[in-house]
Structures are given as C-alpha cells and as structure tokens.
Design a protein around this motif. Structure first.
Motif, PDB file in Angstrom:
ATOM      1  N   GLU A   1       0.831  -1.207   0.000  1.00 18.88           N
ATOM      2  CA  GLU A   1       0.000   0.000   0.000  1.00 18.88           C
ATOM      3  C   GLU A   1       0.867   1.259   0.000  1.00 18.88           C
ATOM      4  O   GLU A   1       0.580   2.219  -0.706  1.00 18.88           O
ATOM      5  CB  GLU A   1      -0.921   0.005   1.223  1.00 18.88           C
ATOM      6  CG  GLU A   1      -2.055  -0.996   1.151  1.00 18.88           C
ATOM      7  CD  GLU A   1      -2.827  -1.103   2.463  1.00 18.88           C
ATOM      8  OE1 GLU A   1      -2.563  -0.325   3.407  1.00 18.88           O
ATOM      9  OE2 GLU A   1      -3.702  -1.992   2.543  1.00 18.88           O
ATOM     10  N   LEU A   2       1.923   1.238   0.792  1.00 19.50           N
ATOM     11  CA  LEU A   2       2.807   2.404   0.856  1.00 19.50           C
ATOM     12  C   LEU A   2       3.557   2.596  -0.457  1.00 19.50           C
ATOM     13  O   LEU A   2       3.720   3.721  -0.923  1.00 19.50           O
ATOM     14  CB  LEU A   2       3.782   2.257   2.030  1.00 19.50           C
ATOM     15  CG  LEU A   2       4.595   3.488   2.383  1.00 19.50           C
ATOM     16  CD1 LEU A   2       3.714   4.685   2.669  1.00 19.50           C
ATOM     17  CD2 LEU A   2       5.463   3.204   3.607  1.00 19.50           C
ATOM     18  N   GLN A   3       3.977   1.488  -1.072  1.00 14.29           N
ATOM     19  CA  GLN A   3       4.624   1.597  -2.385  1.00 14.29           C
ATOM     20  C   GLN A   3       3.668   2.211  -3.408  1.00 14.29           C
ATOM     21  O   GLN A   3       4.080   3.045  -4.216  1.00 14.29           O
ATOM     22  CB  GLN A   3       5.079   0.213  -2.870  1.00 14.29           C
ATOM     23  CG  GLN A   3       6.326  -0.289  -2.184  1.00 14.29           C
ATOM     24  CD  GLN A   3       6.707  -1.677  -2.669  1.00 14.29           C
ATOM     25  OE1 GLN A   3       5.869  -2.569  -2.769  1.00 14.29           O
ATOM     26  NE2 GLN A   3       7.976  -1.849  -2.986  1.00 14.29           N
ATOM     27  N   ASP A   4       2.409   1.794  -3.361  1.00 16.08           N
ATOM     28  CA  ASP A   4       1.414   2.359  -4.285  1.00 16.08           C
ATOM     29  C   ASP A   4       1.250   3.858  -4.066  1.00 16.08           C
ATOM     30  O   ASP A   4       1.164   4.628  -5.023  1.00 16.08           O
ATOM     31  CB  ASP A   4       0.058   1.659  -4.121  1.00 16.08           C
ATOM     32  CG  ASP A   4       0.080   0.217  -4.621  1.00 16.08           C
ATOM     33  OD1 ASP A   4       1.019  -0.146  -5.372  1.00 16.08           O
ATOM     34  OD2 ASP A   4      -0.827  -0.543  -4.247  1.00 16.08           O
ATOM     35  N   LYS A   5       1.207   4.294  -2.798  1.00 12.29           N
ATOM     36  CA  LYS A   5       1.061   5.716  -2.484  1.00 12.29           C
ATOM     37  C   LYS A   5       2.268   6.522  -2.974  1.00 12.29           C
ATOM     38  O   LYS A   5       2.146   7.691  -3.309  1.00 12.29           O
ATOM     39  CB  LYS A   5       0.914   5.920  -0.975  1.00 12.29           C
ATOM     40  CG  LYS A   5      -0.428   5.513  -0.437  1.00 12.29           C
ATOM     41  CD  LYS A   5      -0.486   5.758   1.073  1.00 12.29           C
ATOM     42  CE  LYS A   5      -1.747   5.198   1.673  1.00 12.29           C
ATOM     43  NZ  LYS A   5      -1.757   5.291   3.134  1.00 12.29           N
ATOM     44  N   ALA A   6       3.439   5.884  -2.998  1.00 12.36           N
ATOM     45  CA  ALA A   6       4.668   6.586  -3.368  1.00 12.36           C
ATOM     46  C   ALA A   6       4.961   6.506  -4.874  1.00 12.36           C
ATOM     47  O   ALA A   6       5.994   7.008  -5.323  1.00 12.36           O
ATOM     48  CB  ALA A   6       5.844   6.022  -2.576  1.00 12.36           C
ATOM     49  N   LYS A   7       4.072   5.892  -5.648  1.00 10.10           N
ATOM     50  CA  LYS A   7       4.317   5.736  -7.095  1.00 10.10           C
ATOM     51  C   LYS A   7       4.522   7.061  -7.807  1.00 10.10           C
ATOM     52  O   LYS A   7       5.347   7.169  -8.709  1.00 10.10           O
ATOM     53  CB  LYS A   7       3.175   4.961  -7.738  1.00 10.10           C
ATOM     54  CG  LYS A   7       3.560   3.536  -7.991  1.00 10.10           C
ATOM     55  CD  LYS A   7       2.599   2.834  -8.898  1.00 10.10           C
ATOM     56  CE  LYS A   7       3.140   1.432  -9.068  1.00 10.10           C
ATOM     57  NZ  LYS A   7       2.313   0.387  -8.592  1.00 10.10           N
TER      58      LYS A   7
ATOM     59  N   SER B   1       9.308  14.028   0.527  1.00  7.65           N
ATOM     60  CA  SER B   1       8.712  13.001  -0.327  1.00  7.65           C
ATOM     61  C   SER B   1       9.377  11.636  -0.233  1.00  7.65           C
ATOM     62  O   SER B   1       8.702  10.622  -0.356  1.00  7.65           O
ATOM     63  CB  SER B   1       8.756  13.461  -1.787  1.00  7.65           C
ATOM     64  OG  SER B   1       8.061  14.672  -1.933  1.00  7.65           O
TER      65      SER B   1
ATOM     66  N   VAL C   1       8.897   8.114   3.341  1.00  6.00           N
ATOM     67  CA  VAL C   1       8.497   6.814   2.794  1.00  6.00           C
ATOM     68  C   VAL C   1       9.526   5.751   3.153  1.00  6.00           C
ATOM     69  O   VAL C   1       9.172   4.642   3.578  1.00  6.00           O
ATOM     70  CB  VAL C   1       8.283   6.894   1.262  1.00  6.00           C
ATOM     71  CG1 VAL C   1       8.061   5.509   0.668  1.00  6.00           C
ATOM     72  CG2 VAL C   1       7.121   7.808   0.940  1.00  6.00           C
TER      73      VAL C   1
ATOM     74  N   TRP D   1       9.063   4.871   6.802  1.00  6.48           N
ATOM     75  CA  TRP D   1       7.875   4.041   7.018  1.00  6.48           C
ATOM     76  C   TRP D   1       8.083   2.614   6.530  1.00  6.48           C
ATOM     77  O   TRP D   1       7.639   1.667   7.183  1.00  6.48           O
ATOM     78  CB  TRP D   1       6.653   4.663   6.343  1.00  6.48           C
ATOM     79  CG  TRP D   1       6.240   5.971   6.936  1.00  6.48           C
ATOM     80  CD1 TRP D   1       6.344   6.359   8.243  1.00  6.48           C
ATOM     81  CD2 TRP D   1       5.674   7.077   6.239  1.00  6.48           C
ATOM     82  NE1 TRP D   1       5.866   7.639   8.404  1.00  6.48           N
ATOM     83  CE2 TRP D   1       5.453   8.115   7.185  1.00  6.48           C
ATOM     84  CE3 TRP D   1       5.330   7.321   4.914  1.00  6.48           C
ATOM     85  CZ2 TRP D   1       4.898   9.335   6.852  1.00  6.48           C
ATOM     86  CZ3 TRP D   1       4.776   8.547   4.579  1.00  6.48           C
ATOM     87  CH2 TRP D   1       4.551   9.537   5.537  1.00  6.48           C
TER      88      TRP D   1
ATOM     89  N   TYR E   1       4.256   1.501  12.340  1.00  6.07           N
ATOM     90  CA  TYR E   1       3.625   2.284  11.277  1.00  6.07           C
ATOM     91  C   TYR E   1       2.157   2.557  11.579  1.00  6.07           C
ATOM     92  O   TYR E   1       1.679   3.679  11.422  1.00  6.07           O
ATOM     93  CB  TYR E   1       3.782   1.553   9.944  1.00  6.07           C
ATOM     94  CG  TYR E   1       3.146   2.243   8.769  1.00  6.07           C
ATOM     95  CD1 TYR E   1       3.672   3.426   8.265  1.00  6.07           C
ATOM     96  CD2 TYR E   1       2.021   1.704   8.144  1.00  6.07           C
ATOM     97  CE1 TYR E   1       3.088   4.063   7.178  1.00  6.07           C
ATOM     98  CE2 TYR E   1       1.438   2.330   7.059  1.00  6.07           C
ATOM     99  CZ  TYR E   1       1.967   3.513   6.579  1.00  6.07           C
ATOM    100  OH  TYR E   1       1.388   4.142   5.502  1.00  6.07           O
TER     101      TYR E   1
END
Length: 192
Positions: free
Chosen positions: A92-98, A115, A119, A122, A133
């Motif tokens: 989920e965090l990887q998706d938010k940071a895309k 930015s 990430v 986290w 987290y």
C-alpha cells in the motif's frame, strides 16, 4: 566526546560544550557565523581553529589501539519473511509513493525530506513491526517475523545465562520489546 557529535555538524558540538562548559565556544549565533558556516562550506582554516579549541576534550582511539580489548568480530545473517500484514502495508505504501517514483524517473526535482525520506522510514518501520507504522500495538506477537525472532533469540540468550544488548533505529521498537520483557518478567535497562 565520542566521534558522533564531532562528525554530524558543528552546532551539535556547540550544544554539548555549552552544556558542559558554558561560554567555551561562545554564543550560538557567533559560533554559527565564525565556525559552522565556514566549516560547512569547506573552509579548513576555521575547522583547524575549532579543532584546537576542542582537542583537549576529545578522546580518539583507533581500532588498532583498542583491538586487543575487543573480542573477535563475527556476523550472523538472519533472514525473515514479511508477515501478510507487513506485505499488505508495504505494498500500500509503495502504491502511495508511485507518483514520487514516476517524478524521479522523469528527472523532475523531488523534495527529498518531504517526499522520499518519510516513505523510506515508514518502509523500514513496517519491516521491523507493523505497529511502528500503524500505531496499533494491541497485539505484538505474530505480526512480525523479525520481532518474533528477536524475542525468541533473547529467550535463548538468557537461558544460556548471558546478557544481550538490543539496538534499534526506532524508539517505538524498543517500547514493544519493553512490553515483552515486562510480560515475561525479564529484567532490563533501557537507554534512549
């Protein structure tokens, strides 16, 4: 003083000296103008001048000087899989940071401290324990293979009659370990 406050930035060194020997390095504003600014911009003359002022208070020993006092170093690498909760949070965090990733790939200017650094922090927290987290520590065991491994390793070490020192980048990780030590009635000392 150890090397860390000397190596980080001069203002940290000033604050230590201000606590221990008020006035030795002058007022903070003067110190920043006379030493820190020039040193951070690479001026060696000011660095040498500051070095002379603090050298009587520094103890610097090389590894060679203390090697005979140190036990032989050995490393053991342990690999831990992520739990399903950790994998889900990580993804989920990887998706938010895309969006940040795409901006970097395009060569755009990305604010590292706002930015990227959060990430990365986290992601590391999720790998240690999801509670770092999510801030939900209702259940500690079974949520992180790494945490469970550390918990078991501490038991083994204590069973053998030895003591253990545990380091963590995250104080909340120490808090989780502290809860476990209290639950198991294992005496401990915590140093932050």
């Amino acid at each position: 003083l150890s090397g860390t406050p000397v190596e980080n930035r001069p203002a940290e060194l000033w604050s230590l000296f201000d606590f221990l020997m008020k006035g030795h390095l002058g007022k903070h504003g003067t110190f920043v103008r006379v030493f820190e600014g020039p040193i951070l911009s690479g001026k060696s003359k000011e660095a040498e001048k500051l070095g002379k002022k603090i050298s009587p208070f520094l103890l610097r020993r090389t590894k060679k000087e203390v090697e005979k006092e140190l036990p032989e170093k050995f490393e053991i690498k342990e690999w831990c899989e992520l739990t399903s909760e950790q994998r889900q949070l990580y993804g989920e965090l990887q998706d938010k940071a895309k969006a940040v990733y795409i901006s970097l790939k395009r060569g755009e200017n990305v604010n590292y401290t706002k930015s990227i650094l959060p990430v990365l922090t986290w992601l590391k927290q999720i790998c240690d324990h999801p509670a770092l987290y999510t801030k939900s520590a209702d259940q500690i065991m079974g949520r992180s293979h790494k945490f469970d491994w550390i918990d078991n390793k501490i038991d083994e070490i204590i069973k053998d009659g030895d003591k253990v020192v545990v380091f963590s980048h995250f104080l909340d990780m120490l808090s989780l370990l502290e809860i476990r030590m209290r639950e198991k009635r294992i005496p401990y000392i915590r140093i932050d």
